[in-house]
Design a protein around this motif. Structure first.
Motif, PDB file in Angstrom:
ATOM      1  N   GLY A  31     -25.432 -28.052 -34.241  1.00 13.70           N
ATOM      2  CA  GLY A  31     -24.818 -28.724 -35.382  1.00 13.70           C
ATOM      3  C   GLY A  31     -23.561 -28.058 -35.882  1.00 13.70           C
ATOM      4  N   GLU A  32     -23.467 -26.741 -35.770  1.00 14.65           N
ATOM      5  CA  GLU A  32     -22.275 -26.032 -36.248  1.00 14.65           C
ATOM      6  C   GLU A  32     -21.039 -26.346 -35.408  1.00 14.65           C
ATOM      7  OE1 GLU A  32     -23.918 -21.985 -38.310  1.00 14.65           O
ATOM      8  OE2 GLU A  32     -23.861 -22.040 -36.130  1.00 14.65           O
ATOM      9  N   HIS A  33     -21.263 -26.907 -34.234  1.00 14.16           N
ATOM     10  CA  HIS A  33     -20.142 -27.284 -33.362  1.00 14.16           C
ATOM     11  C   HIS A  33     -19.812 -28.767 -33.474  1.00 14.16           C
ATOM     12  CE1 HIS A  33     -20.472 -23.367 -31.295  1.00 14.16           C
ATOM     13  NE2 HIS A  33     -21.764 -23.552 -31.404  1.00 14.16           N
ATOM     14  N   SER A  34     -20.419 -29.452 -34.432  1.00 14.55           N
ATOM     15  CA  SER A  34     -20.254 -30.901 -34.526  1.00 14.55           C
ATOM     16  C   SER A  34     -19.399 -31.282 -35.727  1.00 14.55           C
ATOM     17  CB  SER A  34     -21.624 -31.577 -34.619  1.00 14.55           C
ATOM     18  OG  SER A  34     -22.257 -31.224 -35.835  1.00 14.55           O
ATOM     19  N   TYR A  35     -18.960 -32.545 -35.730  1.00 16.04           N
ATOM     20  CA  TYR A  35     -18.122 -33.094 -36.784  1.00 16.04           C
ATOM     21  C   TYR A  35     -18.723 -34.435 -37.213  1.00 16.04           C
ATOM     22  CZ  TYR A  35     -14.783 -29.623 -35.075  1.00 16.04           C
ATOM     23  OH  TYR A  35     -14.185 -28.436 -34.685  1.00 16.04           O
ATOM     24  N   VAL A  36     -18.652 -34.732 -38.511  1.00 19.13           N
ATOM     25  CA  VAL A  36     -19.247 -35.974 -39.005  1.00 19.13           C
ATOM     26  C   VAL A  36     -18.213 -36.790 -39.778  1.00 19.13           C
ATOM     27  CG1 VAL A  36     -21.544 -34.950 -39.144  1.00 19.13           C
ATOM     28  CG2 VAL A  36     -20.074 -34.946 -41.160  1.00 19.13           C
ATOM     29  N   TYR A  37     -18.507 -38.107 -39.836  1.00 19.41           N
ATOM     30  CA  TYR A  37     -17.610 -39.007 -40.560  1.00 19.41           C
ATOM     31  C   TYR A  37     -18.454 -40.153 -41.127  1.00 19.41           C
ATOM     32  CZ  TYR A  37     -13.738 -42.243 -41.467  1.00 19.41           C
ATOM     33  OH  TYR A  37     -12.845 -43.108 -42.058  1.00 19.41           O
ATOM     34  N   ILE A  43     -16.934 -49.369 -38.115  1.00 14.09           N
ATOM     35  CA  ILE A  43     -15.850 -49.183 -37.149  1.00 14.09           C
ATOM     36  C   ILE A  43     -16.433 -49.109 -35.748  1.00 14.09           C
ATOM     37  CG2 ILE A  43     -14.327 -48.004 -38.793  1.00 14.09           C
ATOM     38  CD1 ILE A  43     -15.195 -45.347 -37.572  1.00 14.09           C
ATOM     39  N   GLN A  44     -15.614 -49.330 -34.764  1.00 13.65           N
ATOM     40  CA  GLN A  44     -16.035 -49.287 -33.379  1.00 13.65           C
ATOM     41  C   GLN A  44     -15.923 -47.859 -32.836  1.00 13.65           C
ATOM     42  OE1 GLN A  44     -17.351 -52.014 -31.846  1.00 13.65           O
ATOM     43  NE2 GLN A  44     -17.122 -52.945 -33.894  1.00 13.65           N
ATOM     44  N   ALA A  45     -16.534 -47.643 -31.671  1.00  8.47           N
ATOM     45  CA  ALA A  45     -16.540 -46.308 -31.079  1.00  8.47           C
ATOM     46  C   ALA A  45     -15.129 -45.821 -30.771  1.00  8.47           C
ATOM     47  CB  ALA A  45     -17.400 -46.308 -29.816  1.00  8.47           C
ATOM     48  N   ILE A  46     -14.257 -46.714 -30.287  1.00  4.82           N
ATOM     49  CA  ILE A  46     -12.883 -46.318 -29.964  1.00  4.82           C
ATOM     50  C   ILE A  46     -12.172 -45.833 -31.223  1.00  4.82           C
ATOM     51  CG2 ILE A  46     -10.654 -47.103 -29.103  1.00  4.82           C
ATOM     52  CD1 ILE A  46     -12.695 -46.815 -26.929  1.00  4.82           C
ATOM     53  N   GLN A  47     -12.349 -46.570 -32.326  1.00  2.19           N
ATOM     54  CA  GLN A  47     -11.731 -46.154 -33.586  1.00  2.19           C
ATOM     55  C   GLN A  47     -12.286 -44.811 -34.054  1.00  2.19           C
ATOM     56  OE1 GLN A  47     -12.864 -50.149 -35.339  1.00  2.19           O
ATOM     57  NE2 GLN A  47     -10.942 -49.785 -36.446  1.00  2.19           N
ATOM     58  N   ALA A  48     -13.596 -44.651 -33.895  1.00  2.00           N
ATOM     59  CA  ALA A  48     -14.213 -43.397 -34.319  1.00  2.00           C
ATOM     60  C   ALA A  48     -13.654 -42.226 -33.524  1.00  2.00           C
ATOM     61  CB  ALA A  48     -15.730 -43.478 -34.142  1.00  2.00           C
ATOM     62  N   ARG A  49     -13.432 -42.421 -32.217  1.00  2.00           N
ATOM     63  CA  ARG A  49     -12.877 -41.339 -31.418  1.00  2.00           C
ATOM     64  C   ARG A  49     -11.445 -41.009 -31.847  1.00  2.00           C
ATOM     65  NH1 ARG A  49     -10.586 -40.943 -25.374  1.00  2.00           N
ATOM     66  NH2 ARG A  49     -11.113 -38.772 -24.946  1.00  2.00           N
ATOM     67  N   GLN A  50     -10.684 -42.041 -32.154  1.00  3.94           N
ATOM     68  CA  GLN A  50      -9.314 -41.798 -32.611  1.00  3.94           C
ATOM     69  C   GLN A  50      -9.303 -41.012 -33.920  1.00  3.94           C
ATOM     70  OE1 GLN A  50      -7.748 -45.759 -32.824  1.00  3.94           O
ATOM     71  NE2 GLN A  50      -7.233 -45.867 -30.618  1.00  3.94           N
ATOM     72  N   LEU A  51     -10.183 -41.390 -34.833  1.00  7.21           N
ATOM     73  CA  LEU A  51     -10.261 -40.666 -36.107  1.00  7.21           C
ATOM     74  C   LEU A  51     -10.690 -39.217 -35.882  1.00  7.21           C
ATOM     75  CD1 LEU A  51     -11.938 -43.418 -38.320  1.00  7.21           C
ATOM     76  CD2 LEU A  51      -9.580 -42.582 -38.483  1.00  7.21           C
ATOM     77  N   GLN A  54      -7.809 -37.330 -34.636  1.00  6.78           N
ATOM     78  CA  GLN A  54      -6.802 -37.159 -35.687  1.00  6.78           C
ATOM     79  C   GLN A  54      -7.259 -36.182 -36.769  1.00  6.78           C
ATOM     80  OE1 GLN A  54      -6.106 -41.119 -37.123  1.00  6.78           O
ATOM     81  NE2 GLN A  54      -5.316 -41.871 -35.135  1.00  6.78           N
ATOM     82  N   GLY A  55      -8.456 -35.614 -36.625  1.00  2.00           N
ATOM     83  CA  GLY A  55      -8.934 -34.637 -37.596  1.00  2.00           C
ATOM     84  C   GLY A  55      -9.564 -35.237 -38.828  1.00  2.00           C
ATOM     85  N   GLN A  56      -9.981 -36.525 -38.771  1.00  4.04           N
ATOM     86  CA  GLN A  56     -10.589 -37.173 -39.933  1.00  4.04           C
ATOM     87  C   GLN A  56     -12.075 -36.824 -40.091  1.00  4.04           C
ATOM     88  OE1 GLN A  56      -8.755 -38.991 -42.156  1.00  4.04           O
ATOM     89  NE2 GLN A  56      -7.085 -38.193 -40.883  1.00  4.04           N
ATOM     90  N   GLN A 146     -15.894 -35.842 -24.850  1.00  8.10           N
ATOM     91  CA  GLN A 146     -16.442 -35.981 -26.196  1.00  8.10           C
ATOM     92  C   GLN A 146     -17.714 -36.842 -26.168  1.00  8.10           C
ATOM     93  OE1 GLN A 146     -12.977 -37.138 -25.795  1.00  8.10           O
ATOM     94  NE2 GLN A 146     -12.482 -34.942 -25.868  1.00  8.10           N
ATOM     95  N   LEU A 147     -18.625 -36.488 -27.076  1.00  8.60           N
ATOM     96  CA  LEU A 147     -19.835 -37.276 -27.276  1.00  8.60           C
ATOM     97  C   LEU A 147     -19.820 -37.742 -28.729  1.00  8.60           C
ATOM     98  CD1 LEU A 147     -22.617 -38.213 -26.089  1.00  8.60           C
ATOM     99  CD2 LEU A 147     -23.592 -36.181 -27.173  1.00  8.60           C
ATOM    100  N   LEU A 148     -19.865 -39.055 -28.926  1.00 16.31           N
ATOM    101  CA  LEU A 148     -19.905 -39.627 -30.269  1.00 16.31           C
ATOM    102  C   LEU A 148     -21.229 -40.352 -30.484  1.00 16.31           C
ATOM    103  CD1 LEU A 148     -16.777 -39.057 -30.067  1.00 16.31           C
ATOM    104  CD2 LEU A 148     -16.513 -41.033 -31.589  1.00 16.31           C
ATOM    105  N   LEU A 149     -21.831 -40.109 -31.633  1.00 19.82           N
ATOM    106  CA  LEU A 149     -23.101 -40.733 -31.992  1.00 19.82           C
ATOM    107  C   LEU A 149     -22.897 -41.533 -33.272  1.00 19.82           C
ATOM    108  CD1 LEU A 149     -25.379 -37.569 -31.633  1.00 19.82           C
ATOM    109  CD2 LEU A 149     -24.973 -39.286 -29.892  1.00 19.82           C
ATOM    110  N   HIS A 150     -23.401 -42.739 -33.276  1.00 17.46           N
ATOM    111  CA  HIS A 150     -23.420 -43.539 -34.502  1.00 17.46           C
ATOM    112  C   HIS A 150     -24.887 -43.727 -34.875  1.00 17.46           C
ATOM    113  CE1 HIS A 150     -22.859 -47.461 -36.848  1.00 17.46           C
ATOM    114  NE2 HIS A 150     -22.342 -46.478 -37.572  1.00 17.46           N
ATOM    115  N   ILE A 151     -25.291 -43.189 -36.029  1.00 22.40           N
ATOM    116  CA  ILE A 151     -26.700 -43.165 -36.421  1.00 22.40           C
ATOM    117  C   ILE A 151     -26.887 -43.998 -37.681  1.00 22.40           C
ATOM    118  CG2 ILE A 151     -28.638 -41.706 -37.102  1.00 22.40           C
ATOM    119  CD1 ILE A 151     -27.412 -39.463 -35.487  1.00 22.40           C
ATOM    120  N   THR A 152     -27.873 -44.890 -37.608  1.00 19.21           N
ATOM    121  CA  THR A 152     -28.255 -45.724 -38.746  1.00 19.21           C
ATOM    122  C   THR A 152     -29.765 -45.616 -38.923  1.00 19.21           C
ATOM    123  OG1 THR A 152     -26.487 -47.280 -38.178  1.00 19.21           O
ATOM    124  CG2 THR A 152     -28.158 -48.031 -39.747  1.00 19.21           C
ATOM    125  N   SER A 153     -30.196 -45.194 -40.120  1.00 17.84           N
ATOM    126  CA  SER A 153     -31.635 -45.050 -40.344  1.00 17.84           C
ATOM    127  C   SER A 153     -31.929 -44.860 -41.827  1.00 17.84           C
ATOM    128  CB  SER A 153     -32.184 -43.845 -39.557  1.00 17.84           C
ATOM    129  OG  SER A 153     -33.576 -43.743 -39.725  1.00 17.84           O
TER     130      SER A 153
END
Length: 561
Positions: A31-37, A43-51, A54-56, A146-153
């Motif tokens: 987790g310390e190596h991960s980033y959250v938004y 938003i779509q996965a492509i947009q999430a990767r761009q953000l 971009q350091g968002q 890169q690995l991006l996860l979108h979590i809904t729960s």
């Protein structure tokens, strides 16, 4: 110029992203190596990767990502660096079993190389592997990916992410198999044992404790994912609602068991009513949450009730200890163990304290210690109950002053002898009466009279053989049955008792008090003489001994065929 400045800033931001070097092994969550938004709108996965590029995204500062119950949909990004000379596979794992939906996207350069949809809102059979956690085998190409996860729960959004080698994954699986096998085996054995005790004894305490154990077992296999894998793999709805429901059941059965086990109804009636109301109120509110399909509220109620349960069990143990209840100390120790374990797990899951493998499984350890200690307390209560029961039975058959059999026990034992003896049923009945006993009570007091009775009972017990049956027959009368004994031998026994009694001395009013006894004997064979007739004949001989001057034995041989 502005364009070149933005490009440079983007490059600097890109370089600032911390990558996970897969040439190293990671034994802790990443987790310390991960980033959250947290997007304000989908938003779509492509947009999430761009953000992310971009350091968002915001870098995490704890090994495990945790946003608690009812968190908003979240994007999580991790960047990997493969410095090897060929693509390398790694086992990616989210080590919990209750997240509803996980969209997994793997990017390399500008392409999506892997897409997977996971989550417990889908039947277990749709998973690519049989793992009870959310697993995915990643093939990491050379360089960065890169690995991006979108979590809904609506469940507690706890995301303990692990990146493991094949050997690490195998070791983890083996360790957990052994530990869970031990836990489930121990609980199952306790459950079967207490169910058998309930069936045999019909004690509600054992039934409530068995339900407490059973709900703990089901609750554990629900939140560890074993239940979804083994028992309800095609019922996602139960997977989502079962855990909070089983938490409710565990709390209710635990509190009901404690109320009965500690006898709270008699000790603290108001406290009993309060906790009984809580045991009705929380499940009632849970039922309303289910009717309105409010899973977040149901989870909040379940976790709040779990924390309250730990406090109430501790409070009940304390009050029982103050009331000097047996086993209260063991119950209190068990409650402390349960409270610490469940509170640690509950606080870790809802995000109050750091989540780790130790804090997640603290509840299992604490509750395992709790149920074992409660089993010991219940067994000790059973032992005390049996001891008291045996003591009550003994007192019901024993003269409390002399320790000899009373009339009830005397007849029970003689009837057992009469039924058991198939051949020789000859016997001698001996009746002993203390001479002038009323005068002893009148002149020296009942306390002295009691001392005389106790001393004579000891003389009778000292002369008693293994097969003989002795009892206190009345106020100052004693009776002895001598099975399979001839009159000559019985008379010698009776005369020995009479002589020892005459040698007894008691201190009374600054002088020594001597006592004597008269004894009547009757011999017969039960084929020809009824047992009660022999007692009557021995009683007549006793009165004859008294009429002849007392302090003597007077035998009678009954007529035989």
């Amino acid at each position: 110029m502005l364009s070149s400045f933005y490009t440079a800033a983007q490059a600097n931001t890109r370089q600032a992203i911390a990558s996970i070097d897969i040439s190293h092994e990671y034994h802790q969550p990443i987790g310390e190596h991960s980033y959250v938004y947290h997007p304000k709108q989908p938003i779509q996965a492509i947009q999430a990767r761009q953000l992310f590029q971009q350091g968002q995204f915001t870098r995490q500062n704890s090994p495990t990502i945790n946003f608690g119950i009812g968190a908003k949909p979240t994007w999580i990004a991790v960047e990997f660096l493969n410095p090897n000379d060929k693509p390398t596979s790694r086992f990616f794992q989210i080590k919990n079993s209750w997240l509803n939906r996980i969209e997994l996207y793997q990017f390399h350069q500008q392409a999506v190389t892997k897409v997977r949809i996971l989550g417990d809102q889908y039947p277990f059979d749709q998973r690519a592997d049989n793992g009870r956690y959310f697993n995915s085998m990643l093939m990491l190409p050379l360089g960065k990916s890169q690995l991006l996860l979108h979590i809904t729960s609506p469940d507690p959004m706890v995301v303990p992410m692990y990146l493991l080698t094949h050997n690490q994954a195998a070791d983890e699986l083996e360790f957990e198999s052994y530990t869970y096998g031990f836990i489930y085996g121990a609980i199952t054995c306790l459950l079967i044992y207490n169910l058998m005790l309930f069936i045999g004894m019909r004690s509600i305490s054992y039934l409530l404790y068995s339900l407490f154990l059973f709900s703990f077992l089901l609750m554990n296999i629900a939140y560890t994912g074993h239940g979804f894998r083994w028992f309800w793999s095609n019922t996602p709805m139960w997977q989502q609602w079962g855990l909070p429901l089983l938490m409710m059941a565990f709390n209710v059965f635990g509190l009901l068991f404690a109320l009965r086990f500690l006898n709270i109804r008699q000790l603290y009636p108001r406290l009993h009513r309060l906790i009984s109301t809580i045991c009705i109120g929380f499940p009632g509110l849970f039922g309303l949450a289910y009717l309105f399909d409010d899973q977040v509220m149901a989870l909040i109620l379940a976790f709040d009730f779990m924390l309250l349960f730990s406090f109430l069990m501790l409070m009940l143990g304390f009050f029982a200890w103050r009331a000097n209840m047996p086993n209260a100390k063991i119950f209190l120790l068990a409650s402390v163990s349960s409270m610490l374990g469940t509170a640690t797990t509950g606080l870790a899951v809802i995000g109050v304290i750091p989540y780790s493998n130790m804090t997640f499984r603290a509840g299992e350890v604490g509750l395992l210690i709790d149920v074992v200690l409660l089993a010991l307390a219940l067994a000790n209560k059973f032992r005390i109950s049996e001891r008291d029961k045996l003591h009550a039975e003994y007192m019901a058959k024993t003269d409390p002053l002399t320790g000899l059999n009373n009339r009830r026990a005397f007849y029970q034992k003689t009837q057992q002898f009469i039924k058991a003896s198939k051949a020789d049923k000859s016997l001698v009945v001996v009746i002993i009466d203390i001479d002038h006993f009323k005068a002893i009570n009148d002149n020296y007091g009942h306390q002295t009279g009691d001392k005389v009775l106790i001393a004579i009972a000891k003389q009778i017990q000292a002369s008693q053989r293994q097969q003989d049956i002795a009892a206190r027959w009345g106020g100052e009368e004693f009776i002895i049955v001598l099975p399979q004994t001839k009159m000559k031998a019985a008379q010698a026994i009776a005369e020995g008792i009479r002589q020892r009694i005459s040698q007894l001395r008691f201190s009374a009013d600054a002088s020594d008090l001597a006592v004597t006894a008269s004894i009547g004997l009757a011999y017969g064979h039960l084929r020809n003489t009824a047992f009660d007739e022999l007692i009557e004949q021995a009683d007549k001989q006793l009165y004859q001994a008294k009429s002849q001057g007392r302090n003597q034995t007077c035998p009678l041989i009954a007529q035989t065929a």
